[in-house]
Design a protein around this motif. Sequence first.
Motif, PDB file in Angstrom:
ATOM      1  N   THR A 289       0.832  -1.200   0.000  1.00  0.00           N
ATOM      2  CA  THR A 289       0.000   0.000   0.000  1.00  0.00           C
ATOM      3  C   THR A 289       0.871   1.256   0.000  1.00  0.00           C
ATOM      4  OG1 THR A 289      -1.758   1.208   1.148  1.00  0.00           O
ATOM      5  CG2 THR A 289      -0.144   0.079   2.510  1.00  0.00           C
ATOM      6  N   ASN A 290       0.362   2.277  -0.638  1.00  0.00           N
ATOM      7  CA  ASN A 290       0.986   3.599  -0.521  1.00  0.00           C
ATOM      8  C   ASN A 290      -0.037   4.603   0.002  1.00  0.00           C
ATOM      9  OD1 ASN A 290      -0.665   3.900  -2.709  1.00  0.00           O
ATOM     10  ND2 ASN A 290       0.968   4.338  -4.185  1.00  0.00           N
ATOM     11  N   GLN A 291      -1.079   4.046   0.607  1.00  0.00           N
ATOM     12  CA  GLN A 291      -2.128   4.860   1.203  1.00  0.00           C
ATOM     13  C   GLN A 291      -1.883   5.007   2.707  1.00  0.00           C
ATOM     14  OE1 GLN A 291      -4.414   6.234  -0.928  1.00  0.00           O
ATOM     15  NE2 GLN A 291      -3.181   5.198  -2.507  1.00  0.00           N
ATOM     16  N   ASN A 292      -2.662   5.852   3.312  1.00  0.00           N
ATOM     17  CA  ASN A 292      -2.542   6.099   4.747  1.00  0.00           C
ATOM     18  C   ASN A 292      -3.261   4.986   5.512  1.00  0.00           C
ATOM     19  OD1 ASN A 292      -2.010   7.231   7.218  1.00  0.00           O
ATOM     20  ND2 ASN A 292      -3.654   8.744   7.093  1.00  0.00           N
ATOM     21  N   GLN A 293      -2.524   3.908   5.787  1.00  0.00           N
ATOM     22  CA  GLN A 293      -3.082   2.774   6.523  1.00  0.00           C
ATOM     23  C   GLN A 293      -2.338   2.607   7.851  1.00  0.00           C
ATOM     24  OE1 GLN A 293      -3.066  -0.840   4.250  1.00  0.00           O
ATOM     25  NE2 GLN A 293      -4.604  -0.126   2.787  1.00  0.00           N
ATOM     26  N   SER A 294      -3.009   1.950   8.788  1.00  0.00           N
ATOM     27  CA  SER A 294      -2.381   1.681  10.084  1.00  0.00           C
ATOM     28  C   SER A 294      -1.483   0.449   9.981  1.00  0.00           C
ATOM     29  CB  SER A 294      -3.452   1.434  11.154  1.00  0.00           C
ATOM     30  OG  SER A 294      -4.156   0.236  10.885  1.00  0.00           O
ATOM     31  N   PHE A 295      -0.586   0.307  10.940  1.00  0.00           N
ATOM     32  CA  PHE A 295       0.302  -0.860  11.001  1.00  0.00           C
ATOM     33  C   PHE A 295      -0.508  -2.146  11.027  1.00  0.00           C
ATOM     34  CE2 PHE A 295       2.399  -4.014  13.741  1.00  0.00           C
ATOM     35  CZ  PHE A 295       3.548  -4.259  13.014  1.00  0.00           C
ATOM     36  N   GLU A 296      -1.573  -2.176  11.824  1.00  0.00           N
ATOM     37  CA  GLU A 296      -2.399  -3.373  11.947  1.00  0.00           C
ATOM     38  C   GLU A 296      -3.019  -3.775  10.615  1.00  0.00           C
ATOM     39  OE1 GLU A 296      -2.495  -0.789  13.975  1.00  0.00           O
ATOM     40  OE2 GLU A 296      -1.671  -1.715  15.803  1.00  0.00           O
ATOM     41  N   GLN A 297      -3.250  -2.811   9.746  1.00  0.00           N
ATOM     42  CA  GLN A 297      -3.853  -3.101   8.444  1.00  0.00           C
ATOM     43  C   GLN A 297      -2.842  -3.682   7.465  1.00  0.00           C
ATOM     44  OE1 GLN A 297      -5.516   0.927   7.933  1.00  0.00           O
ATOM     45  NE2 GLN A 297      -7.546  -0.007   7.684  1.00  0.00           N
ATOM     46  N   TYR A 298      -1.690  -3.031   7.322  1.00  0.00           N
ATOM     47  CA  TYR A 298      -0.770  -3.477   6.280  1.00  0.00           C
ATOM     48  C   TYR A 298       0.139  -4.624   6.689  1.00  0.00           C
ATOM     49  CZ  TYR A 298       2.598  -0.060   8.355  1.00  0.00           C
ATOM     50  OH  TYR A 298       3.424   0.664   9.182  1.00  0.00           O
ATOM     51  N   ILE A 299       0.365  -4.834   7.995  1.00  0.00           N
ATOM     52  CA  ILE A 299       1.264  -5.912   8.405  1.00  0.00           C
ATOM     53  C   ILE A 299       0.687  -7.279   8.050  1.00  0.00           C
ATOM     54  CG2 ILE A 299       0.337  -6.184  10.747  1.00  0.00           C
ATOM     55  CD1 ILE A 299       4.053  -6.369   9.661  1.00  0.00           C
ATOM     56  N   LYS A 300      -0.624  -7.388   7.964  1.00  0.00           N
ATOM     57  CA  LYS A 300      -1.262  -8.662   7.610  1.00  0.00           C
ATOM     58  C   LYS A 300      -0.832  -9.141   6.233  1.00  0.00           C
ATOM     59  CE  LYS A 300      -5.416  -7.589  10.309  1.00  0.00           C
ATOM     60  NZ  LYS A 300      -6.868  -7.306  10.238  1.00  0.00           N
ATOM     61  N   ASN A 301      -0.468  -8.221   5.353  1.00  0.00           N
ATOM     62  CA  ASN A 301      -0.086  -8.571   3.983  1.00  0.00           C
ATOM     63  C   ASN A 301       1.427  -8.681   3.800  1.00  0.00           C
ATOM     64  OD1 ASN A 301      -2.817  -8.518   2.959  1.00  0.00           O
ATOM     65  ND2 ASN A 301      -2.729  -6.291   3.108  1.00  0.00           N
ATOM     66  N   GLY A 302       2.151  -8.639   4.890  1.00  0.00           N
ATOM     67  CA  GLY A 302       3.604  -8.747   4.805  1.00  0.00           C
ATOM     68  C   GLY A 302       4.060 -10.171   4.534  1.00  0.00           C
ATOM     69  N   SER A 303       5.358 -10.332   4.319  1.00  0.00           N
ATOM     70  CA  SER A 303       5.941 -11.662   4.110  1.00  0.00           C
ATOM     71  C   SER A 303       6.193 -12.336   5.463  1.00  0.00           C
ATOM     72  CB  SER A 303       7.256 -11.542   3.339  1.00  0.00           C
ATOM     73  OG  SER A 303       7.032 -11.004   2.059  1.00  0.00           O
ATOM     74  N   THR A 304       6.193 -13.668   5.460  1.00  0.00           N
ATOM     75  CA  THR A 304       6.456 -14.425   6.689  1.00  0.00           C
ATOM     76  C   THR A 304       7.878 -14.960   6.659  1.00  0.00           C
ATOM     77  OG1 THR A 304       4.130 -15.076   6.863  1.00  0.00           O
ATOM     78  CG2 THR A 304       5.729 -16.340   8.145  1.00  0.00           C
ATOM     79  N   TYR A 305       8.647 -14.586   7.638  1.00  0.00           N
ATOM     80  CA  TYR A 305      10.027 -15.069   7.778  1.00  0.00           C
ATOM     81  C   TYR A 305      10.126 -15.927   9.043  1.00  0.00           C
ATOM     82  CZ  TYR A 305      11.837 -11.974   4.119  1.00  0.00           C
ATOM     83  OH  TYR A 305      12.096 -11.363   2.908  1.00  0.00           O
ATOM     84  N   ARG A 306      10.979 -16.935   8.937  1.00  0.00           N
ATOM     85  CA  ARG A 306      11.179 -17.845  10.080  1.00  0.00           C
ATOM     86  C   ARG A 306      12.567 -17.642  10.686  1.00  0.00           C
ATOM     87  NH1 ARG A 306       9.278 -23.975  10.063  1.00  0.00           N
ATOM     88  NH2 ARG A 306       7.427 -22.830  10.794  1.00  0.00           N
ATOM     89  N   TYR A 307      12.589 -17.392  11.992  1.00  0.00           N
ATOM     90  CA  TYR A 307      13.830 -17.313  12.760  1.00  0.00           C
ATOM     91  C   TYR A 307      14.083 -18.694  13.372  1.00  0.00           C
ATOM     92  CZ  TYR A 307      13.976 -12.176  12.558  1.00  0.00           C
ATOM     93  OH  TYR A 307      14.061 -10.867  12.147  1.00  0.00           O
ATOM     94  N   THR A 308      15.243 -19.265  13.074  1.00  0.00           N
ATOM     95  CA  THR A 308      15.571 -20.602  13.572  1.00  0.00           C
ATOM     96  C   THR A 308      16.625 -20.501  14.666  1.00  0.00           C
ATOM     97  OG1 THR A 308      15.086 -21.631  11.435  1.00  0.00           O
ATOM     98  CG2 THR A 308      16.445 -22.889  12.967  1.00  0.00           C
ATOM     99  N   TYR A 309      16.281 -21.045  15.841  1.00  0.00           N
ATOM    100  CA  TYR A 309      17.175 -21.015  16.999  1.00  0.00           C
ATOM    101  C   TYR A 309      17.596 -22.432  17.386  1.00  0.00           C
ATOM    102  CZ  TYR A 309      15.505 -16.229  17.881  1.00  0.00           C
ATOM    103  OH  TYR A 309      15.191 -14.889  17.771  1.00  0.00           O
ATOM    104  N   ASP A 310      18.838 -22.558  17.788  1.00  0.00           N
ATOM    105  CA  ASP A 310      19.308 -23.797  18.409  1.00  0.00           C
ATOM    106  C   ASP A 310      19.122 -23.656  19.916  1.00  0.00           C
ATOM    107  OD1 ASP A 310      20.653 -26.276  18.828  1.00  0.00           O
ATOM    108  OD2 ASP A 310      22.445 -25.145  19.386  1.00  0.00           O
ATOM    109  N   ILE A 311      18.418 -24.608  20.526  1.00  0.00           N
ATOM    110  CA  ILE A 311      18.154 -24.523  21.967  1.00  0.00           C
ATOM    111  C   ILE A 311      18.781 -25.690  22.722  1.00  0.00           C
ATOM    112  CG2 ILE A 311      16.058 -23.162  21.726  1.00  0.00           C
ATOM    113  CD1 ILE A 311      14.431 -25.709  21.994  1.00  0.00           C
TER     114      ILE A 311
END
Length: 325
Positions: A289-311
């Motif tokens: 979006t390049n419109q005036n949207q809130s974080f809660e609105q545009y974050i839903k359309n973001g990419s999903t990244y996975r953080y991998t931890y060794d525990i």
Amino acid sequence: MTNREKEWKSTAKVQIEANMDSDISNLNDDDSFLPIEEQEKEPLSEEEKKEVRKKLFFLLVVIIVVLLGLLIVLIFNPFDTNTSKKEKETENKEETPKSDNEKPVTELEDGDIPPANYEIKALEKEIINLKYDYYENDTLAIYKTGNMDIKNLTDKNKLFLVTKTNDFASLIKNKTTIEEACNSDIIIEQKAIDEILKNRFSTTVVNYDEFTYNFYTNDEYQKTIKFIYNGSNAYVGKCYNYTNQINTFTQQELQSATKDKTKLYIDVKVVFISENGVFKDPNFTTLITNQNQSFEQYIKNGSTYRYTYDISGSSYSLLNVSLLK
């Protein structure tokens, strides 16, 4: 007075005097007024002495036991109902099982981990970038290849990740406070940085580049410290004011956490922002979006990244960040 009466009185007087003389003589002969001769006591035998010692020792033991009992009563007061109540409350608390949010991730079963788990919340703070983290740091770097091993980041980007850890925040807390941070230099030893790199990212650096650390209170920016390597195994930190501008930056939101044996996966929604709008990718090609949207609105359309931890070790070590979708 008649002659007869005179004769009787004379006779009586003689008898009385005679009796008195007799009584005095008897008293003098009476042994009851002689000094009492004390009988000499025989000395105690060895057996009698042993018996006396036993009785004295037993009496001493009884006295000590009684004194100890009184001391215990005074200190612990077992008859205090309030103390007994507190002890019962403590026992009840200990018996209350911990929820999954209160347990270390390593104690949980494999599968989904509640995002509210206290360790996940701590790791979330390390992942989420705040406004002043964007200055002088390439927050896009970790996402650019779509599959980034932490060991392949530049030294500068590795040091930025170090400053985001709770471990580094603890180092700073032991050195100074927000109020006093600008009053004197802050010294951080090189080996402390090396330990965080090793324990939290399983990596090292060749060049000890300069880096900044931002103070926040409840996510509100307070001030910045810039650390410069002094060439003698230590960093020196001084208060610093940013002068450059932000052109691009990222925003994140935690989605889920999953445990699989010795691995922990944290999935995060990420968007990439420039002056042209909010994008789905770090190359700014897929516009959200390049419109005036809130974080809660545009974050839903973001990419999903996975953080991998060794525990498997004593701390959670971030190994890789990869694109899921």
